[in-house]
Design an enzyme around this catalytic site. Structure first.
Site, PDB file in Angstrom:
ATOM      1  N   ASP A  12       0.815  -1.224   0.000  1.00  0.00           N
ATOM      2  CA  ASP A  12       0.000   0.000   0.000  1.00  0.00           C
ATOM      3  C   ASP A  12       0.844   1.268   0.000  1.00  0.00           C
ATOM      4  OD1 ASP A  12      -2.213  -1.725   0.264  1.00  0.00           O
ATOM      5  OD2 ASP A  12      -1.980  -1.721   2.435  1.00  0.00           O
ATOM      6  N   HIS A  40      -4.342  -2.358  -6.181  1.00  0.00           N
ATOM      7  CA  HIS A  40      -3.719  -1.066  -6.455  1.00  0.00           C
ATOM      8  C   HIS A  40      -4.847  -0.100  -6.737  1.00  0.00           C
ATOM      9  CE1 HIS A  40       0.209  -2.720  -6.851  1.00  0.00           C
ATOM     10  NE2 HIS A  40      -0.101  -3.459  -7.882  1.00  0.00           N
TER      11      HIS A  40
HETATM   12  P1  GDP Z   1      -0.336   0.117  -3.815  1.00  0.00           P
HETATM   13  O1  GDP Z   1      -0.967  -1.196  -3.526  1.00  0.00           O
HETATM   14  O2  GDP Z   1       1.097   0.164  -3.401  1.00  0.00           O
HETATM   15  O3  GDP Z   1      -0.539   0.556  -5.209  1.00  0.00           O
HETATM   16  O4  GDP Z   1      -1.061   1.188  -2.885  1.00  0.00           O
HETATM   17  P2  GDP Z   1      -2.620   1.470  -2.665  1.00  0.00           P
HETATM   18  O5  GDP Z   1      -3.277   1.652  -3.955  1.00  0.00           O
HETATM   19  O6  GDP Z   1      -3.197   0.517  -1.704  1.00  0.00           O
HETATM   20  O7  GDP Z   1      -2.546   2.822  -1.824  1.00  0.00           O
HETATM   21  C1  GDP Z   1      -2.199   3.981  -2.309  1.00  0.00           C
HETATM   22  C2  GDP Z   1      -3.340   4.948  -2.116  1.00  0.00           C
HETATM   23  O8  GDP Z   1      -2.816   6.214  -2.016  1.00  0.00           O
HETATM   24  C3  GDP Z   1      -4.292   4.989  -3.293  1.00  0.00           C
HETATM   25  O9  GDP Z   1      -5.567   5.350  -2.859  1.00  0.00           O
HETATM   26  C4  GDP Z   1      -3.693   6.104  -4.166  1.00  0.00           C
HETATM   27  O10 GDP Z   1      -4.637   6.753  -4.993  1.00  0.00           O
HETATM   28  C5  GDP Z   1      -3.189   7.020  -3.119  1.00  0.00           C
HETATM   29  N1  GDP Z   1      -1.985   7.748  -3.466  1.00  0.00           N
HETATM   30  C6  GDP Z   1      -0.878   7.330  -4.132  1.00  0.00           C
HETATM   31  N2  GDP Z   1       0.061   8.295  -4.133  1.00  0.00           N
HETATM   32  C7  GDP Z   1      -0.480   9.339  -3.447  1.00  0.00           C
HETATM   33  C8  GDP Z   1      -0.002  10.625  -3.071  1.00  0.00           C
HETATM   34  O11 GDP Z   1       1.129  11.022  -3.354  1.00  0.00           O
HETATM   35  N3  GDP Z   1      -0.863  11.406  -2.338  1.00  0.00           N
HETATM   36  C9  GDP Z   1      -2.103  11.014  -1.969  1.00  0.00           C
HETATM   37  N4  GDP Z   1      -2.853  11.834  -1.262  1.00  0.00           N
HETATM   38  N5  GDP Z   1      -2.569   9.796  -2.293  1.00  0.00           N
HETATM   39  C10 GDP Z   1      -1.774   8.992  -3.009  1.00  0.00           C
END
Ligand code: GDP
Length: 426
Positions: A12, A40
């Site tokens: 995440d 994701h």
């Molecule tokens: P992953 O499994 O590593 O891709 O991560 P997730 O999708 O579970 O979590 C990342 C969350 O943070 C998602 O809701 C993204 O839209 C959000 N996100 C990613 N980068 C950023 C950022 O720089 N700022 C903010 N506010 N949200 C972000």
């Protein structure tokens, strides 16, 4: 050239967003491990999507997206996601599935549920997607490879019989559940055959050719270093390696082709399920505020909707996480979320029985570790929309540079919002 996008922590970290951003300049994006147990979250011009199975490159029409042999392939979920995104206006993606990938069967999902029920309070907090039973069967050599769908009925039935013999003992005597039936399993496989046939490919040969043609390839990891079965917080780990090095195995490419490892590191910590989490915020009000403000719309599991456990940035864990990945570049994400804090606590070291260390220990020692906290001044403003590093508030740059110095790997990308364009290159 091959670039891996992987996580340093508990997952995440925002790998989906970083992959989606980097995919603009990529030809091929490959998932090389894991299954549909984690998601994701990606936000772009088509809307907001939680992908569990498809690589994060599916939103561009110039990319080919590949499910590598290392993945736990859940065919109904994969095909459902293809239908879902095309239904929302995304152009039909070019998808290839390795003929050497193995399939998650309906009984893997049932065994996952039965085992969690059996363990009760001592469960691993599985997402019950069948991932652990799937990988157990793969390495016990009773899994079904996509290529086998094209074998004779006779050969398949022989294998199915063996699977039923083994599984039914457990179903009858350990779980007290209905038994597997051979014909039903054969029908299930034939249904999968029909669904997956258009995508099946000799992926390693395809990638060999692509590499010779100089194509840009992204390997997309799931979860992070601390969930790796060997190097993570065993046994609270996932069932396939989350390391960039495994990208070579799980995609079928030479290890020396992976020239860049972009390790995604989140500006604070979060974790799902049980397991050691030294920098966890124990004050529920403080944790809840960060959880509500975190990510994009709160830190809740993309697959399960479970509230994530929240923590401050953890230097020993992230330094270790980056080292094991073989990091060439750090993408530092979700930094914008911290803009509300007067002071930002950072776990700079662990205290293990009075010994202060910045090394990440094995689980038995980790259980005894207490966080050593240092507080950095906050920047108290919204940094979303800023495009240049120099334009970030001074305290924000100081936070980034403090983390960079302590983990020892260069932060070359700073993500200051959930969108594709919310990225600052340094
Ligand atoms: P992953 O499994 O590593 O891709 O991560 P997730 O999708 O579970 O979590 C990342 C969350 O943070 C998602 O809701 C993204 O839209 C959000 N996100 C990613 N980068 C950023 C950022 O720089 N700022 C903010 N506010 N949200 C972000």
């Amino acid at each position: 050239m091959v670039t891996a996008v992987v996580g340093a922590n508990w997952g995440d970290e925002g790998k989906g967003k970083i992959t989606d951003t980097l995919a603009e300049k990529a030809d091929i994006i490959i998932r090389f491990q894991g299954g549909a147990n984690a998601g994701h979250t990606i936000k772009n011009k088509y809307g907001k999507f939680a992908l569990h199975s498809l690589p994060s490159g599916v939103f561009y029409d110039h990319t080919t997206c590949i499910i590598g042999n290392g993945v736990a392939l859940n065919i109904p979920i994969l095909c459902g996601e293809i239908d879902d995104i095309t239904g929302k206006g995304v152009p039909k993606p070019r998808i290839l599935v390795s003929e050497r990938a193995q399939m998650v069967m309906s009984y893997h999902i049932l065994f996952d549920q039965y085992e969690e029920e059996r363990l009760g309070g001592k469960s691993f907090g599985s997402t019950k997607s069948g991932i652990a039973p799937f990988y157990a069967d793969k390495f016990s050599k009773i899994g079904f490879q996509v290529s086998e769908l094209f074998d004779t009925k006779e050969n398949l039935m022989e294998k199915i019989e063996n699977v039923c013999d083994k599984k039914n003992v457990l179903l009858e005597h350990l779980y007290h559940k209905p038994l597997l039936e051979k014909e039903a399993l054969y029908d299930e496989l034939m249904k999968y055959k029909e669904m997956i046939e258009p995508y099946v490919c000799d992926v390693s040969a395809y990638l060999d050719k692509a590499l010779k043609e100089g194509k840009n390839i992204l390997l997309e990891g799931q979860l992070g270093t601390l969930k790796d079965p060997d190097h993570g917080i065993y046994p609270m780990v996932t069932s396939s390696s989350t390391l960039a090095g495994y990208g070579s195995v799980g995609a079928g490419i030479p290890p020396y082709e992976i020239k860049k490892v972009v390790t995604v590191v989140k500006a604070y910590s979060s974790a799902v399920g049980a397991g050691e989490f030294v920098s966890e915020i124990l004050d529920e009000d403080v944790a809840d505020e960060l959880r509500r403000r975190g990510g994009d719309g709160g830190e809740y599991g993309a697959t399960t909707g479970r509230p994530r456990r929240m923590g401050w940035f953890d230097i020993p864990a992230s330094k270790y996480g980056c080292r094991l990945q073989g990091t060439t570049d750090v993408a530092f994400t979700v930094l914008d979320v911290l803009g509300y804090l007067d002071e930002i606590p950072v776990c700079v070291a662990y205290d293990v029985d009075g010994e202060i260390t910045t090394d990440f220990p094995t689980t038995s020692k980790l259980k005894k570790a207490k966080p050593v906290i240092e507080r950095l001044p906050g920047w108290k403003c919204d940094i979303q929309g800023i495009k240049k590093y120099e334009d970030l508030p001074e305290n924000c740059r100081k936070y980034i540079e403090f983390v960079e110095e302590k983990i020892g790997y260069p932060i070359t990308m700073v993500s200051n919002g959930p969108g594709r364009e919310d990225i600052i290159y340094r």
